[in-house]
Every structure is written in structure tokens, then in C-alpha cells.
Design an enzyme around this catalytic site. Structure first.
Site, mmCIF file in Angstrom:
data_model
loop_
_atom_site.group_PDB
_atom_site.id
_atom_site.type_symbol
_atom_site.label_atom_id
_atom_site.label_comp_id
_atom_site.label_asym_id
_atom_site.label_seq_id
_atom_site.Cartn_x
_atom_site.Cartn_y
_atom_site.Cartn_z
ATOM 1 N N HIS A 219 0.829 -1.123 -0.019
ATOM 2 C CA HIS A 219 -0.132 -0.090 -0.009
ATOM 3 C C HIS A 219 0.625 1.321 0.127
ATOM 4 O O HIS A 219 1.665 1.399 0.871
ATOM 5 C CB HIS A 219 -0.993 0.068 1.109
ATOM 6 C CG HIS A 219 -1.669 0.993 1.299
ATOM 7 N ND1 HIS A 219 -3.092 1.042 1.530
ATOM 8 C CD2 HIS A 219 -1.726 2.535 1.267
ATOM 9 C CE1 HIS A 219 -3.567 2.239 1.542
ATOM 10 N NE2 HIS A 219 -2.667 3.188 1.277
ATOM 11 N N ASP B 51 -10.183 -4.531 -3.160
ATOM 12 C CA ASP B 51 -10.084 -3.741 -1.859
ATOM 13 C C ASP B 51 -11.234 -3.618 -1.158
ATOM 14 O O ASP B 51 -11.349 -2.810 -0.484
ATOM 15 C CB ASP B 51 -9.394 -2.455 -1.808
ATOM 16 C CG ASP B 51 -8.711 -1.819 -0.727
ATOM 17 O OD1 ASP B 51 -8.678 -2.806 0.152
ATOM 18 O OD2 ASP B 51 -8.310 -0.894 -0.767
HETATM 19 O O1 DOR Z 1 -9.723 2.476 2.060
HETATM 20 C C1 DOR Z 1 -9.017 1.643 2.618
HETATM 21 N N1 DOR Z 1 -9.716 0.806 3.388
HETATM 22 N N2 DOR Z 1 -7.793 1.176 2.331
HETATM 23 C C2 DOR Z 1 -7.012 0.381 3.006
HETATM 24 O O2 DOR Z 1 -5.856 0.236 2.586
HETATM 25 C C3 DOR Z 1 -7.434 -0.277 3.942
HETATM 26 C C4 DOR Z 1 -8.914 -0.241 4.107
HETATM 27 C C5 DOR Z 1 -9.393 -1.006 5.262
HETATM 28 O O3 DOR Z 1 -8.980 -1.886 5.833
HETATM 29 O O4 DOR Z 1 -10.376 -0.290 5.795
#
Ligand code: DOR
Length: 448
Positions: free
Chosen positions: A180, A312
Site C-alpha cells: 500500500h 480492496d
Molecule cells: O480504504 C482503505 N480501507 N484502504 C486500505 O488500505 C485499508 C482499508 C481498510 O482496511 O479499511
């Protein structure tokens, strides 16, 4: 009458950059035969899909299913069911749970939980920290898909920010290192500026100015430079800007690449124009950027600068998301709708079905060496999805399978749907219903 085989007749099979009219014979959990015409015999249960497209089950290499520790948001069971409804038959889950998946004990515990409750095939990434290199080097590379590093902070506080540690990880770890990338210093600097201007009421449309293009580029270019210096196998997650595309190449096949890139469905679908109507529901890390970035991401995907399409999927409760900008967490649920969104894009002429299959099925299998999945091939596991490419539907709250019961796509009309999903030779989803019995298996990785 009990049948020992399934015969899928009259399919348009999308596989390896071709679309062929075929029948498929399934025996047990594997594909036994794919050929132009297979004649039914009494031991075969026949499913005539009447010319519908059939694709391999998607392998989503980036999901957050929140278990253990964050089960008020989601569970392995709830989200893996939603994944099947979205044509995702295999997923690779992230380590930012509570506790974090940064020890072998926690990693084993997650696998055990998934063996008991997951509805889709599963594997779990291991998380790197500033001090767990010994644990990483002792991992079983046939069972662990990759190492995940947060080079920018996000949900779960897993930042790896010691440059010596990073170098040591990049030098010594043979697994794929999935990262990331957002530069922490730049984010903090930008946040301070916004805070001085708006106090506690920073508007959501400041998000891409805080988690900016510069933050992404600084971090991903550093990771790429370090991978080049050390020879590490680097995979850059959720690329969100046009500028980052200059870091990747498309003049060699994926199998030969040591540095690869991924795009997620929300960065392809939304743009900063949508902050007005969607608010913090489309707050993600990295942030949704401009329309120009979105166009470049589509081009990067179609031109093979970008290798993988993923979700994601990162659910939070509606209450958590509905808070003001500063407190609203980043992330949203996506596994049930990524494929319909892509099919809609196909119907709009933005991508071909062959490309979707390459990026969401074949390439994750190649990149992570997933054993016997990701293709419709004789001898491979029978994970497949029947598509209804013409079906139009609106994303409605009552149809959501996510535990959090909201979707960033709510109210959006898609053209293209998952009709049914076969997992390890069993029908596990059709017409809105997930079969009550799971046929899920742990993914394994073909590595020596
Ligand atoms: O928007 C995100 N949510 N990006 C991330 O890298 C982690 C993820 C989360 O786990 O909530």
C-alpha cells in the site's frame, strides 16, 4: 437419481483471450473436459446455459473480511457469501485485523476460522512490521500468498516506516511483496494544511488533496526503486493516479515481470466529482482522484501497464462511515458488485470480456502461482461463473449480502449480472441465493 458429473451445455467460454462455443464436463471438483460438443450420458446432470458467457471464477487478491476482532463490520462468512454472489470464487485476505496477522500463530488461527466458515476459497496474506522479519522468513510459501506492507498508514495502524527494515525485507523476502503506497509525511503535511483551513470540519472533497497524487507517487516510486535495487518481487496495490503508471511496463509478459501493478474497481468507477453525492461513503485510501486519472487507469489496464483488477473490499458500518470526514474510516464493501460494474463497463465499450478475465482471473493466478485455478482448463478446479450480460438491475439495499448493509453503488444501475457461480464443482450461488452448504477450499501455491 444422483449424478456423478455435471454437463454445462452451450456455453460461450471466455478463456485465454478467446471466446469459444463449448460444453464443459465437471467431475467431482475438477473440470474433466471442455470441447465443442459433449453428448449427455445418464450419470450427467445437464445444465443448458443457452449461449451465455462462462468465465473462470474471479480471484480477488485484496479483501478485508475483518475477522478476527472487527466482526461488528463483517465476518469471513458474511463477506465470502457476498463474494460468491459477485462471481469471486477465491479471495486473498489482508492482515489488518485485530490481532494483526503478523505472527504464524495468528495466521494459522485465521486459516482455521476460514476452514470452518468461509464460503469461497481463501488464502491470507501475512503482514510485515518493523520487527517481524524472522517470522516472515519462516513462512510456508506454498500456503502464504504474499507479504503485505503498508508503506502509508490506513485502517489498522500497520505502517512500516523504518528504512533499514524495509531494505532488509526487500532484500531477503522471496515472496511477492504487496504494498500500500502513500507517503506518510506528505499526508500529514497536507492534513495539517486542511486542518488549519477547516478546523474539525474538513469537507470530504479535500480527501484527494490530503491523500494526494504526490503522496502516492512518492511512495510507489520509492518502492519501485527499492525493488529494482534489491531484486524483490514487488506488487503495487490499488494504483490511483495517471502519474504512477510511468513506473510500470507492458513490454514483457507478466510471468517475467518483477514489478507489477493493480487497480481497484472504485478507482475505475468513481471520480472526485462523486464526492458531492456520495460523501464519506467513497472515502478510500488511496483516495478517488480526478476524471483524467480514471481515464488513464482504464488505459493502463487495457494496455497491460496494470496487471491485476481487484476490489480492496473493506467494509465499515454505515454509522462509522456516516461520521464527519476526520472520523469516517476509509474503505467500502465491493465484492458483490465489482463484476457487475465491470460488465457494465464492457457494455459501454470500455473493456472486453477477455481483458476482464485476463486481469481478474488469469493474472492473479499467474502472479501468486495459485495452483490449478484462474482458468477454464481440463484438470483445473471447477470454479466458474455464468454471466447474464444483458440483465439490467439497480443496486438495492435489500439485495446486499454484506453484513454492513450498504454499498457505494446503491442506486446505481448496472447492465450485466452474475447468473450463477460454481465453486469446486458445486453450484453455490444462483438467482440471488447462496447455497447453504459451503464447498470452499484453502488456496495453495505452486512454488518450490
Ligand atoms: O480504504 C482503505 N480501507 N484502504 C486500505 O488500505 C485499508 C482499508 C481498510 O482496511 O479499511
Amino acid at each position: 437419481m444422483s449424478y456423478s458429473k455435471k454437463l454445462i451445455k452451450n456455453a460461450k467460454v471466455v478463456n485465454e483471450n478467446k471466446i469459444l462455443n463449448c460444453d464443459l464436463l465437471i467431475h467431482g471438483n475438477r473440470i474433466n473436459k471442455i470441447t465443442k460438443e459433449i453428448l449427455p450420458t445418464p450419470e450427467m446432470e445437464v445444465f443448458d446455459v443457452k449461449g451465455k458467457y462462462v468465465i473462470p471464477g474471479l480471484i480477488d487478491d485484496q479483501v478485508h473480511f475483518r475477522e478476527p476482532g472487527l466482526t461488528h463490520k463483517a465476518t469471513i462468512k458474511s463477506e465470502s457469501k457476498a463474494a460468491l454472489a459477485g462471481g469471486i470464487t477465491s479471495y486473498i485476505e489482508m492482515p489488518n485485523t485485530q490481532p494483526q496477522t503478523i505472527t504464524k500463530i495468528e495466521w494459522e488461527a485465521k486459516n482455521k476460522r476460514a476452514a470452518e466458515t468461509s464460503y469461497a476459497n481463501y488464502a491470507f496474506m501475512f503482514g510485515g512490521t518493523n520487527d517481524n522479519l524472522d517470522e516472515i522468513l519462516a513462512l510456508d510459501i506454498k500456503r502464504v500468498p504474499a507479504l503485505k506492507l503498508f508503506l502509508g498508514s490506513s485502517t489498522g495502524n500497520m505502517l512500516v516506516d523504518n528504512p533499514n527494515v524495509l531494505k532488509s525485507i526487500f532484500r531477503n523476502v522471496k515472496l511477492v511483496i504487496a504494498v500500500h503506497c502513500e507517503d506518510e509525511y506528505t499526508i500529514r503535511k497536507n492534513f495539517k494544511v486542511a486542518k488549519e483551513k477547516y478546523g474539525d470540519e474538513i469537507p470530504i472533497f479535500e480527501h484527494p488533496a490530503i491523500r494526494s497524487e504526490e503522496a502516492c507517487y512518492l511512495s510507489s516510486s520509492k518502492a519501485v526503486a527499492l525493488a529494482k535495487e534489491t531484486g524483490a518481487r514487488l506488487h503495487v496495490f490499488h494504483v490511483s493516479t495517471a502519474k504512477e503508471l510511468e513506473l510500470f511496463r507492458n513490454d514483457i509478459p507478466l510471468k517475467e515481470k518483477k514489478i507489477t501493478a493493480e487497480v481497484c474497481i472504485h478507482h475505475l468507477w468513481f471520480s472526485d466529482d462523486d464526492y458531492i453525492s456520495k460523501g464519506t461513503r467513497i472515502k478510500w485510501n488511496p483516495s478517488i482522484k480526478t476524471k483524467e486519472d480514471r481515464i488513464a487507469l482504464w488505459e493502463g489496464l487495457n494496455s497491460d501497464l496494470i496487471d491485476i483488477l481487484a476490489t480492496d473490499h473493506a467494509p465499515h458500518t454505515a454509522e462509522e462511515k456516516n461520521q464527519p470526514y476526520n472520523n469516517a474510516p476509509s474503505g467500502g464493501p465491493l465484492v458483490q458488485h465489482a463484476l457487475p460494474a465491470l460488465l457494465t463497463a464492457f457494455n459501454e465499450g470500455k473493456i472486453t470480456l477477455e481483458k476482464i478475465v485476463q486481469k481478474a482471473c488469469h493474472n492473479p493466478a499467474i502472479l501468486f502461482n495459485v495452483k490449478d485455478r484462474g482458468y477454464l482448463k481440463e484438470g483445473y478446479y471447477a470454479d466458474l461463473v455464468v454471466l447474464d450480460i444483458n440483465k439490467e438491475f439497480e443496486v438495492l439495499k435489500e439485495d446486499l449480502l454484506y453484513q454492513c448493509e450498504w454499498s457505494p453503488f446503491q442506486g446505481i444501475k448496472f447492465k450485466g449480472a452474475v447468473e450463477c457461480t460454481l465453486l469446486n464443482g458445486q453450484w453455490v450461488y444462483s438467482e440471488g441465493n447462496v447455497h447453504p452448504k459451503s464447498a470452499a477450499m484453502e488456496l495453495t501455491f505452486d512454488r518450490i
